[in-house]
Enzyme design. Structure first.
Site, PDB file in Angstrom:
ATOM      1  N   ARG A  55       0.816  -1.206   0.000  1.00 22.79           N
ATOM      2  CA  ARG A  55       0.000   0.000   0.000  1.00 22.79           C
ATOM      3  C   ARG A  55       0.852   1.259   0.000  1.00 22.79           C
ATOM      4  NH1 ARG A  55      -2.794  -1.322   5.441  1.00 22.79           N
ATOM      5  NH2 ARG A  55      -0.555  -1.434   5.771  1.00 22.79           N
ATOM      6  N   GLU A 213      18.894 -16.837  22.891  1.00 22.01           N
ATOM      7  CA  GLU A 213      19.449 -15.590  22.348  1.00 22.01           C
ATOM      8  C   GLU A 213      19.770 -14.618  23.471  1.00 22.01           C
ATOM      9  OE1 GLU A 213      17.281 -14.261  18.559  1.00 22.01           O
ATOM     10  OE2 GLU A 213      15.731 -15.271  19.712  1.00 22.01           O
ATOM     11  N   HIS A 237      10.400 -23.682  14.046  1.00 23.95           N
ATOM     12  CA  HIS A 237      11.778 -24.060  13.737  1.00 23.95           C
ATOM     13  C   HIS A 237      12.255 -25.326  14.456  1.00 23.95           C
ATOM     14  CE1 HIS A 237      11.919 -20.128  11.980  1.00 23.95           C
ATOM     15  NE2 HIS A 237      12.008 -19.478  13.115  1.00 23.95           N
ATOM     16  N   LYS A 336      14.804 -15.589  25.106  1.00 26.20           N
ATOM     17  CA  LYS A 336      15.397 -14.288  24.755  1.00 26.20           C
ATOM     18  C   LYS A 336      16.059 -13.677  25.981  1.00 26.20           C
ATOM     19  CE  LYS A 336      12.645 -12.626  20.873  1.00 26.20           C
ATOM     20  NZ  LYS A 336      13.782 -12.647  19.934  1.00 26.20           N
TER      21      LYS A 336
HETATM   22  P1  NDP Z   1       5.400  -6.055   8.785  1.00 27.17           P
HETATM   23  O1  NDP Z   1       4.480  -5.911   9.920  1.00 27.17           O
HETATM   24  O2  NDP Z   1       6.586  -5.150   8.664  1.00 27.17           O
HETATM   25  O3  NDP Z   1       4.519  -5.974   7.461  1.00 27.17           O
HETATM   26  C1  NDP Z   1       5.066  -6.068   6.159  1.00 27.17           C
HETATM   27  C2  NDP Z   1       4.282  -5.188   5.236  1.00 27.17           C
HETATM   28  O4  NDP Z   1       2.968  -5.684   5.106  1.00 27.17           O
HETATM   29  C3  NDP Z   1       4.132  -3.760   5.717  1.00 27.17           C
HETATM   30  O5  NDP Z   1       5.254  -2.995   5.375  1.00 27.17           O
HETATM   31  C4  NDP Z   1       2.861  -3.313   5.028  1.00 27.17           C
HETATM   32  O6  NDP Z   1       3.199  -2.784   3.771  1.00 27.17           O
HETATM   33  C5  NDP Z   1       2.102  -4.608   4.792  1.00 27.17           C
HETATM   34  N1  NDP Z   1       0.931  -4.631   5.688  1.00 27.17           N
HETATM   35  C6  NDP Z   1       0.949  -4.567   7.043  1.00 27.17           C
HETATM   36  N2  NDP Z   1      -0.310  -4.583   7.517  1.00 27.17           N
HETATM   37  C7  NDP Z   1      -1.125  -4.654   6.449  1.00 27.17           C
HETATM   38  C8  NDP Z   1      -2.531  -4.688   6.281  1.00 27.17           C
HETATM   39  N3  NDP Z   1      -3.352  -4.673   7.330  1.00 27.17           N
HETATM   40  N4  NDP Z   1      -3.041  -4.760   5.034  1.00 27.17           N
HETATM   41  C9  NDP Z   1      -2.228  -4.790   3.962  1.00 27.17           C
HETATM   42  N5  NDP Z   1      -0.876  -4.736   4.053  1.00 27.17           N
HETATM   43  C10 NDP Z   1      -0.337  -4.683   5.277  1.00 27.17           C
HETATM   44  O7  NDP Z   1       5.860  -7.571   8.753  1.00 27.17           O
HETATM   45  P2  NDP Z   1       7.305  -8.178   8.612  1.00 27.17           P
HETATM   46  O8  NDP Z   1       7.903  -7.647   7.366  1.00 27.17           O
HETATM   47  O9  NDP Z   1       8.025  -8.054   9.870  1.00 27.17           O
HETATM   48  O10 NDP Z   1       6.958  -9.724   8.452  1.00 27.17           O
HETATM   49  C11 NDP Z   1       6.238 -10.230   7.360  1.00 27.17           C
HETATM   50  C12 NDP Z   1       5.846 -11.654   7.639  1.00 27.17           C
HETATM   51  O11 NDP Z   1       6.992 -12.423   7.916  1.00 27.17           O
HETATM   52  C13 NDP Z   1       4.932 -11.853   8.834  1.00 27.17           C
HETATM   53  O12 NDP Z   1       4.051 -12.890   8.515  1.00 27.17           O
HETATM   54  C14 NDP Z   1       5.839 -12.335   9.947  1.00 27.17           C
HETATM   55  O13 NDP Z   1       5.156 -13.195  10.811  1.00 27.17           O
HETATM   56  C15 NDP Z   1       6.881 -13.097   9.165  1.00 27.17           C
HETATM   57  N6  NDP Z   1       8.198 -13.124   9.783  1.00 27.17           N
HETATM   58  C16 NDP Z   1       8.833 -11.966  10.069  1.00 27.17           C
HETATM   59  C17 NDP Z   1      10.097 -11.995  10.598  1.00 27.17           C
HETATM   60  C18 NDP Z   1      10.849 -10.750  10.874  1.00 27.17           C
HETATM   61  O14 NDP Z   1      11.950 -10.865  11.410  1.00 27.17           O
HETATM   62  N7  NDP Z   1      10.328  -9.591  10.544  1.00 27.17           N
HETATM   63  C19 NDP Z   1      10.779 -13.271  10.892  1.00 27.17           C
HETATM   64  C20 NDP Z   1      10.027 -14.416  10.532  1.00 27.17           C
HETATM   65  C21 NDP Z   1       8.781 -14.324  10.004  1.00 27.17           C
HETATM   66  P3  NDP Z   1       2.310  -1.596   3.137  1.00 27.17           P
HETATM   67  O15 NDP Z   1       1.911  -0.691   4.250  1.00 27.17           O
HETATM   68  O16 NDP Z   1       3.233  -0.980   2.152  1.00 27.17           O
HETATM   69  O17 NDP Z   1       1.139  -2.271   2.494  1.00 27.17           O
END
Ligand code: NDP
Length: 472
Positions: A55, A213, A237, A336
Site C-alpha cells: 500500500r 538468544e 523451527h 530471549k
Molecule cells: P510487517 O508488519 O513489517 O509488514 C510487512 C508489510 O505488510 C508492511 O510494510 C505493510 O506494507 C504490509 N501490511 C501490514 N499490515 C497490512 C494490512 N493490514 N493490510 C495490507 N498490508 C499490510 O511484517 P514483517 O515484514 O516483519 O513480516 C512479514 C511476515 O513475515 C509476517 O508474517 C511475519 O510473521 C513473518 N516473519 C517476520 C520476521 C521478521 O523478522 N520480521 C521473521 C520471521 C517471520 P504496506 O503498508 O506498504 O502495504
C-alpha cells in the site's frame, strides 16, 4: 571432519518473476532481499525479476535503492544481481483488491512466484481474493510463518490454498530448513557409518534442541507479544529440526521422500510422558543486562500487554513414539535476553553398561554437540589419561562445518524459484506442528503451568538448575 553438503547441490535457477507482497516491510529488507542477494552472488545465480508491492507509495528510485542496499550487504554486486536490479520495480496498490492483483499478474508474466511477506491475516485475505482471479499455470505461492494460529486455522488455510494451486507449488517458508547446519543433519546421519548405527534409544539417553538468544524484544512487540517463545521458535523451527534428527532415512533426496519421512517422525511425536503441565516450563525476563546491553523488563516494554503473560523462555519435552526412539526425551527450548547465545543440539549417549574393574573416574557416555549457528561440531568421548593412566575423563573432538555463502533465505528462495518444495514445510506438517504444542498452549492458557521469572542476562530461572548442567 568434512561433511557432505548433500542438499546444497549445484543447480541452476530458472528465471522467474517474484512478486513480493509487503515489500516495504522489515522481513523484505532485512532477510528476504539479502538472502536473494547472496543467492545471486553465487555460482547458482541467474537473474530474476522482482516486483515489490504494497500500500505504501515508494518512488521507483527508493525501491531500487532498497534492493541495491540489500544486495550490497552480501558483497560486491555482480553481473547477475545488476541485471536483477535493472529490471526491478515497485507497484503500489491494495493487495486485497482483485483489480490490483490482476494487473500484477499480467505484469509478472508466466509462472510467477507470489511471496507473501506480510501479516498472516493479510496473506489469508489475499488468498481469498485470488479465488476470483485467474492464476497463470505454474504459479508458486510462498507463505511466511506463522502458517495459521492453531491446527484448525492451518487446516482451513491449507484447504483454501489447495483450491488455488497444487501442494507442490505451495512453499511454507521456514528459513531454518535453509541453514547449512540443519541441512547437514542429513549428511551427518545418513552418509555416516559412525553415527547412524547408534542413532536410537538403545544408545541415546536424551536429545536437546536449544536456541537461546541474548537479544531481547528489539522493538518487535507487535509480533512477539502475540507469539511468545513457544510459537516463535518451538512450534515452528525447533520441531522441524527434531523431525530431521528423528526421521528414518529417505529413499531418495527428493521433496516427496524427505518430507514424507519428516512428516512420519512428527506424526509419532507427542508430549513426553503426559500432559502439557508436566512436559513444559515457561518464564519471562525481568530487567537486566544481556549481550552487553541494558534490557528493560519484558512486561514494561512498549507495545507489550503484561496481562497476556507472554513467555520469553519456553521449554517443551516430547518423545517420538517409534521403535527407534521410544522413551528418549527430546527437550526443545528457546529464550530471549539470556546470558549466553546458546544455539545447539546436544545428543547424550548412554554410558556403557560395564567398565573393566580398575578403571576409575566418570562413567559419562559420549556427548555430541551440533551448533546451529555457527555450525560447529563437538564430540566428547570418554578416554584415559586425562587425570592419570587408569582414570577416565572426556576428550573433545571439535570441527567447524564449512560455512555456506548463500544465506538460509537464499537457499529457501532457490528452491521456490526452481519450483522445488524440498526446503518448504508440507501442509500436513504445518498442521501437525500445531497439534503437538496445542496441549501446552491450553495448559498455559489455563494457568496450569506457572509463568516464572529470570533476570535478563542470567541463565534462566534459578530453579531451572538443569539448564546450567546441560550447557557445560
Ligand atoms: P510487517 O508488519 O513489517 O509488514 C510487512 C508489510 O505488510 C508492511 O510494510 C505493510 O506494507 C504490509 N501490511 C501490514 N499490515 C497490512 C494490512 N493490514 N493490510 C495490507 N498490508 C499490510 O511484517 P514483517 O515484514 O516483519 O513480516 C512479514 C511476515 O513475515 C509476517 O508474517 C511475519 O510473521 C513473518 N516473519 C517476520 C520476521 C521478521 O523478522 N520480521 C521473521 C520471521 C517471520 P504496506 O503498508 O506498504 O502495504
Amino acid at each position: 571432519m568434512r561433511l557432505p553438503l548433500t542438499w546444497l547441490s549445484v543447480t541452476v535457477l530458472s528465471q522467474r518473476t517474484v512478486v513480493i507482497f509487503g515489500a516495504s516491510g522489515d522481513l523484505s529488507s532485512r532477510l528476504l532481499l539479502p538472502g536473494l542477494g547472496s543467492l545471486l552472488a553465487g555460482p547458482r545465480a541467474s537473474a530474476v525479476r522482482i516486483i515489490g508491492t504494497g500500500r505504501s507509495s515508494l518512488a521507483a528510485d527508493d525501491w531500487t535503492d532498497r534492493v541495491r542496499t540489500a544486495f550490497a550487504s552480501q558483497g560486491e554486486i555482480g553481473p547477475v544481481a545488476a541485471e536483477t536490479l535493472a529490471t526491478t520495480q515497485y507497484v503500489a496498490g491494495d493487495p486485497t483488491d482483485p483489480a490490483h492483483l490482476r494487473a500484477l499478474l499480467e505484469l509478472a508474466g508466466p509462472a510467477p512466484v507470489l511471496y507473501f511477506s506480510l501479516p498472516p491475516a493479510v496473506a489469508t485475505a489475499i488468498v481469498e481474493t485470488l479465488q476470483r482471479v485467474e492464476l497463470p499455470e505454474g504459479t508458486e505461492l510462498a507463505f511466511e510463518k506463522p502458517f495459521g494460529t492453531d491446527a484448525a486455522s492451518a487446516a482451513a488455510l491449507n484447504k483454501l490454498v489447495g483450491s488455488l494451486v497444487p501442494e507442490e507449488n505451495v512453499h511454507r517458508v521456514d528459513h531454518f530448513l535453509g541453514r547449512t547446519a540443519v541441512l547437514n543433519l542429513i549428511g551427518l546421519r545418513f552418509a555416516n557409518r559412525l553415527f547412524e548405527p547408534v542413532w536410537n534409544a538403545e544408545h541415546i539417553e536424551s536429545v536437546e534442541i536449544v536456541y537461546d538468544e541474548t537479544l531481547g524484544l528489539e522493538g518487535r512487540a507487535q509480533y512477539y507479544d502475540n507469539a511468545g517463545a513457544l510459537v516463535d521458535m518451538i512450534q515452528s523451527h525447533l520441531l522441524l529440526v527434531l523431525a530431521l534428527l528423528a526421521m528414518d532415512a529417505p529413499a531418495t533426496m527428493d521433496a516427496v521422500e524427505v518430507r514424507s519421512e519428516m512428516a512420519r517422525a512428527l506424526r509419532s511425536t507427542r508430549l513426553y510422558r503426559g500432559s502439557g503441565i508436566e512436559a513444559s516450563r515457561r518464564a519471562r525476563y525481568t530487567a537486566g543486562v544481556a549481550g552487553g546491553r541494558v534490557v528493560p523488563a519484558y512486561a514494561g516494554e512498549a507495545g507489550v500487554d503484561p496481562e497476556r503473560e507472554t513467555e520469553t523462555l519456553a521449554e517443551v519435552t516430547v518423545e517420538v513414539g517409534t521403535n527407534r526412539w521410544a522413551g528418549v526425551p527430546f527437550t526443545l527450548r528457546s529464550g530471549k535476553a539470556l546470558g549466553v547465545a546458546r544455539k545447539e543440539i546436544v545428543i547424550k549417549f548412554k554410558p556403557l553398561r560395564h567398565l573393566p574393574s580398575g578403571l576409575h573416574g566418570g562413567r559419562d557416555g559420549e556427548t555430541l554437540r551440533i551448533g546451529l549457528n555457527p555450525g560447529e561440531l563437538s564430540l566428547s568421548v570418554p578416554a584415559l589419561g586425562v587425570d592419570g593412566p587408569y582414570t577416565m575423563g572426556q576428550v573433545f573432538l571439535d570441527a567447524t562445518l564449512p560455512s555456506a555463502s548463500v544465506l538460509p533465505y537464499g537457499e529457501v528462495l532457490n528452491g521456490i524459484l526452481r519450483g522445488d518444495p524440498l526446503l518448504s514445510v508440507r501442509g500436513d506438517v504445518a498442521e501437525r506442528c500445531w497439534e503437538i504444542v496445542e496441549p501446552v498452549v491450553a495448559a498455559w492458557k489455563a494457568d496450569e503451568v506457572p509463568l516464572e521469572e529470570y533476570e535478563a542476562g542470567s541463565d534462566g530461572p534459578a530453579e531451572w538448575q538443569d539448564l546450567r548442567e546441560s550447557a557445560a
